[in-house]
Scaffold this motif. Sequence first.
Motif, mmCIF file in Angstrom:
data_model
loop_
_atom_site.group_PDB
_atom_site.id
_atom_site.type_symbol
_atom_site.label_atom_id
_atom_site.label_comp_id
_atom_site.label_asym_id
_atom_site.label_seq_id
_atom_site.Cartn_x
_atom_site.Cartn_y
_atom_site.Cartn_z
ATOM 1 N N LEU A 11 -1.803 -5.048 -2.342
ATOM 2 C CA LEU A 11 -0.503 -3.919 -1.528
ATOM 3 C C LEU A 11 -0.615 -2.473 -3.267
ATOM 4 C CD1 LEU A 11 2.056 -2.820 -0.334
ATOM 5 C CD2 LEU A 11 3.728 -4.600 -0.984
ATOM 6 N N SER A 37 1.649 -0.038 2.081
ATOM 7 C CA SER A 37 3.702 0.236 1.284
ATOM 8 C C SER A 37 3.638 -1.460 2.029
ATOM 9 C CB SER A 37 4.457 0.792 3.035
ATOM 10 O OG SER A 37 4.623 0.315 3.867
ATOM 11 N N ALA A 38 5.465 -1.957 1.880
ATOM 12 C CA ALA A 38 6.255 -3.189 1.356
ATOM 13 C C ALA A 38 6.319 -3.769 3.023
ATOM 14 C CB ALA A 38 6.998 -3.707 0.334
ATOM 15 N N CYS A 53 -0.598 -12.636 -3.063
ATOM 16 C CA CYS A 53 -0.555 -11.731 -2.216
ATOM 17 C C CYS A 53 -0.762 -10.415 -3.797
ATOM 18 C CB CYS A 53 0.856 -11.207 -2.250
ATOM 19 S SG CYS A 53 1.042 -12.141 -0.397
ATOM 20 N N LEU A 55 0.715 -7.573 -5.862
ATOM 21 C CA LEU A 55 1.666 -6.301 -5.413
ATOM 22 C C LEU A 55 1.639 -5.104 -6.802
ATOM 23 C CD1 LEU A 55 4.511 -8.869 -4.347
ATOM 24 C CD2 LEU A 55 2.398 -7.650 -2.651
ATOM 25 N N GLY A 64 7.966 -3.444 -5.304
ATOM 26 C CA GLY A 64 7.208 -4.247 -5.310
ATOM 27 C C GLY A 64 8.749 -6.107 -5.505
ATOM 28 N N ALA A 67 9.577 -6.905 -3.014
ATOM 29 C CA ALA A 67 8.442 -7.198 -1.702
ATOM 30 C C ALA A 67 8.464 -8.885 -2.436
ATOM 31 C CB ALA A 67 7.179 -7.280 -1.348
#
Length: 234
Positions: A11, A37-38, A53, A55, A64, A67
């Motif tokens: 991401l 985008s988150a 993930c 981020l 972040g 998220a």
Amino acid sequence: MNEGAGNIFLLDDDELVLRSLKRLLLASGYCVQTFQSAEAMLGCTELGTADCCILDLGLPGIDGLAAQEALKSAAGTQSIIFLTGRGDIPASVKAMKAGAVDFLTKPVDAKALLAAVEVALARTRVEQDHERKRETLQRRLAGLTPREAQVMDLVVAGKLNKQIAADLGTVEKTVKVHRGRMMTKMGVRTVADLVRLIADAPPAAVDPNPAAPGVLDPGPTTFAAGDAVRMLDE
């Protein structure tokens, strides 16, 4: 080189960063899905398949850290690595306290990122193993009758059949029947195996079972189970 292919969600709102890191990760044998985008990542129907993930911290909209909180709320087992374009110590401390594996500054060093990914995937494998144990134990606990559950609690506490019979106001022969059925349903042959099954499962796995009142108080009983394992091993 990675020990086993992992599914990585990447991401970042910078398309050039996404392309560069995706090429690196694909070349290292990982499966990669990218998001800018988150909101897009969190709305992905395959989010539960992510093992790691990566981020970006400074995202527009849901950043972040937000998220990361959303991923934790979703009870996923994926591990998290953060990327940032600046050295943000307060944010890095917050991220690490919330369980992030690493916090890397852009431009990201390839070796550092790949090393962090391997650590993240190793952590995810441990969490997935814990989750399997939780599911197995909960499934077996759900199959017990209330009386079998009571007998199991007392067996794990180290009581003999005659003591269990006295505690439950029944006879020893009846306790033996319940105990035998309980051991079969729990998939174990010995008391040592039963205690290890319970002690090895994470605490969340030994919550009281609505279908079988009295199953393992997650506090004192779990502690007693751990003590019993140590005594059996001595």
